[in-house]
Design an enzyme around this catalytic site. Structure first.
Site, PDB file in Angstrom:
ATOM      1  CE1 TYR A 183      -3.850  -2.455  -0.121  1.00  0.00           C
ATOM      2  CE2 TYR A 183      -2.895  -3.363   1.973  1.00  0.00           C
ATOM      3  CZ  TYR A 183      -3.561  -3.530   0.976  1.00  0.00           C
ATOM      4  OH  TYR A 183      -4.352  -4.606   1.060  1.00  0.00           O
ATOM      5  CB  CYS A 224     -12.796 -14.883   6.994  1.00  0.00           C
ATOM      6  SG  CYS A 224     -11.731 -16.076   6.238  1.00  0.00           S
ATOM      7  CB  CYS A 261     -16.611 -18.423  10.790  1.00  0.00           C
ATOM      8  SG  CYS A 261     -15.503 -20.004  10.838  1.00  0.00           S
ATOM      9  CB  ALA A 292     -26.431 -29.651   7.228  1.00  0.00           C
ATOM     10  CD  GLU A 325     -23.867 -40.291   9.165  1.00  0.00           C
ATOM     11  OE1 GLU A 325     -23.547 -41.011   8.123  1.00  0.00           O
ATOM     12  OE2 GLU A 325     -24.254 -39.021   8.971  1.00  0.00           O
TER      13      GLU A 325
END
Length: 648
Positions: free
Chosen positions: A172, A350, A362, A394, A413
């Protein structure tokens, strides 16, 4: 456990309670150039979580500093009220707060109106990454910008900030003045090392004059920009030595915004080792008398402790770790290291959100950046029995969230191991750390006292027998295998089969990539490292088109080094004998790859949602989340889980 990490550090009259720092990072939360409630809530959460120092995102010091359309500006007194509220919120939780002061020079990403901005730099040396040709700064404008740094610092001082950090990192404007390959001036601001350093010397002196002796002034600088035309470690160190009398600390990082190869270090993905930059930081620590801060993939408290204990730095920037788990410091201080939700450096929500102009978050902890909505969970009015079908990300997040609210939750599961597709994702080259999402969610389930039944294939009859109050389906997806024209000569397999090592690929392989994510390039890399000649046929502009930039660019480097033949704009058509036929999507013309042994399909996924249809026919209400609703990424899956758990 971490005596060095939790030792205090005093900068002038500001004492940091520990050596953990949230470095300056753009959140994309401000909407009008000033601090808003979302940004205050975001930083308050990290301060409450125990961080010692928060450095807020860049504040523009001049109208020409607008490198994005959502930049905070400190150019008028209108910024003071918002900064005052932010400083009060952070101080109330026991953390110190500084603000970055910023001018990008030629590093202009975008403008608010979509038109190309006029960029200014020491000299007319073009930027490679954004294709910007800057105007050389006049002496009058240089004086304006120096005054802008001082007036911005004065406003932050009035707002109650403990200090500022001048951003001279990542190529920068201040770094452009220091770099002899970018600063070609022959006046008082260029031509010799001392003259190239004169801009920063003036800036630091002006800030001190505009504030007081208690105000902390630091410098962030890249200790080597990792680009052939970038600032070198030696040049950066020489500048820091010369500027040291006007500084209270130096915050070293690496890389540059000016080039694709250098920019990946702005937020290095998981392909880079944890704390990989600390050794370079130690050069500055040994040479300077003031404290040296460091950042760069420091994700765990034990890594930070080792860096500080070995004398490589005095403070560790752990920004993504704090986005992933704002309570990481208090957990580390209490010795509850197994409870820390460790960042996996996926970069998806992010820095990936930032590059898309969206507020950061996140993938593992979507509450980050959404503190005003999900900052605290409300207890359920009535305890309910909830059945979660599917133990991928999920389902795990839904179960955790619902259990924290007080519900009785059981996860079913079908496999013997939780994790869903994350179990496959961690098998890709250099993606092993992605498996951390399973470890983290599993620990959270344990803490939330979620019951788990593995190896259970849930049927409609089982749901009826269990009679839950609510059913959340997270049954995932399976590979999409279209009906391709083929004569069977070439072996056709899915990416899942390759990852599970269920097939042998042979000497020549074509990987068909429809999704343009990390899967197909990872398969191509696996095949190439196993000795195959590989063609990656991408139905998009380039590999990794849907990925965060730094993940994509690191991947592109690996594909190039492995000499993988990449063919963009390539739609898979079919096979005949030993040839894979493709279609060039813009022109419609045929493309062929001959002598092929195996075609690997990475063509996306389709939902496994049969149970949902059965339950709906029985009149049982269900909530579908994750890939069984629509195949996407782990980010959407976990966010779906959060929303389902909140609504349960």
């Amino acid at each position: 456990m971490f005596p060095h990490l939790f030792a205090p550090l005093t900068l002038r009259r500001t004492t940091l309670k520990n050596r953990i720092m949230s470095t300056g990072h753009d959140t994309t939360m401000p909407t009008d150039g000033t601090v808003n409630p979302a940004l205050i809530a975001y930083h308050r959460a990290r301060a409450k979580g125990g961080v010692g120092l928060i450095i807020t995102q860049v504040a523009g010091v001049h109208e020409t500093a607008r490198y994005t359309s959502h930049l905070l500006m400190a150019t008028t007194d209108a910024c003071i009220p918002g900064y005052t509220e932010l400083a009060k919120a952070v101080h109330a939780e026991g953390a110190a707060i500084l603000s970055q002061l910023f001018h990008p020079g030629r590093e202009i990403m975008e403008s608010a109106d979509g038109l190309l901005a006029v960029a200014y730099a020491p000299s007319a040396v073009p930027n490679e990454r954004f294709h910007v040709m800057p105007r050389p700064l006049s002496l009058a404008m240089i004086e304006e910008i120096i005054a802008g740094y001082a007036s911005a610092a004065k406003r932050l001082h009035q707002a109650g900030f403990d200090g500022v950090e001048v951003v001279a990192s990542h190529g920068y404007l201040p770094a452009q003045f220091l770099n002899p390959r970018v600063n070609l001036r022959e006046d008082g601001f260029g031509g010799t090392d001392a003259k190239r350093q004169h801009f920063l010397t003036r800036v630091l002196a002006a800030i001190r004059t505009a504030t007081d002796d208690d105000f902390v002034i630091g410098l962030r600088i890249s200790a080597g920009e990792r680009d052939d035309e970038g600032l070198t470690i030696q040049e950066a160190l020489a500048a820091c030595k010369a500027l040291e009398p006007g500084l209270d600390f130096v915050n070293v990082t690496t890389g540059t915004s000016a080039s694709i190869g250098g920019a990946v270090h702005i937020a290095a993905p998981m392909t880079f080792a944890a704390g990989y930059f600390a050794a370079d930081a130690s050069i500055f620590r040994k040479a300077l008398k003031i404290p040296v801060f460091v950042a760069g993939r420091i994700n765990q408290p034990q890594e930070a402790e080792a860096i500080i204990a070995s004398g490589k730095a005095d403070v560790c920037g752990m920004t993504r770790a704090l986005i992933c788990d704002p309570k990481m410091p208090v957990k580390a201080e209490a010795g509850a290291v197994e409870d820390i939700r460790a960042c996996i450096a996926c970069n998806q929500a992010c820095i990936g959100h930032f590059h898309r102009g969206l507020p950061i978050s996140c993938i593992q902890y979507p509450e980050s950046g959404r503190e005003l909505t999900y900052g605290s969970l409300k207890a359920a009015a009535k305890r309910r029995k909830i059945m979660v079908v599917g133990g991928g990300p999920a389902g795990m997040k839904a179960a955790i969230t619902a259990a924290k609210r007080g519900h009785d939750v059981t996860v079913y599961e079908a496999a013997n191991q939780l994790g869903g597709q994350a179990l496959l994702a961690q098998l890709l080259p250099k993606r092993a750390e992605f498996g951390g999402i399973i470890t983290n969610l599993s620990r959270e389930m344990e803490l939330a006292q979620v019951k788990v039944r593995r190896g259970i294939m849930v049927t409609a009859a089982l749901v009826q027998a269990e009679a839950p109050d609510a059913v959340i389906l997270a049954t995932g997806a399976r590979p999409h295998v279209p009906d391709l024209p083929t004569d069977g000569h070439i072996q056709i397999v899915t990416a899942w089969q390759v990852l599970r090592r269920e097939v042998k690929l042979g000497a020549k392989v074509v990987v068909a990539d429809w999704r343009c994510d990390w899967i197909a390039p990872g398969i191509a890399e696996m095949a190439a490292r196993d000795g195959a000649q590989v063609t990656l046929a991408v139905n998009g502009l380039h590999p990794g088109e849907s990925l965060p930039l730094y993940v994509r660019d690191t991947m592109a480097a690996d594909l190039h080094r492995l000499r993988i033949d990449v063919r963009p704009y390539a739609r898979l058509f079919g096979t005949a004998e030993d040839t894979v036929y493709l279609q060039h999507t813009p022109s419609g013309e045929a493309m062929e790859v001959s002598g092929v042994d195996t075609l690997v399909l990475s063509l996306g996924h389709i939902p496994v949602d049969g149970l949902a249809l059965e339950l709906q026919e029985l009149g049982i209400a269900v909530t579908q989340i994750g890939d069984c609703l629509a195949p996407r990424t782990a980010e959407e899956a976990v966010y779906d889980g959060l929303k389902a758990g909140v609504a349960a």
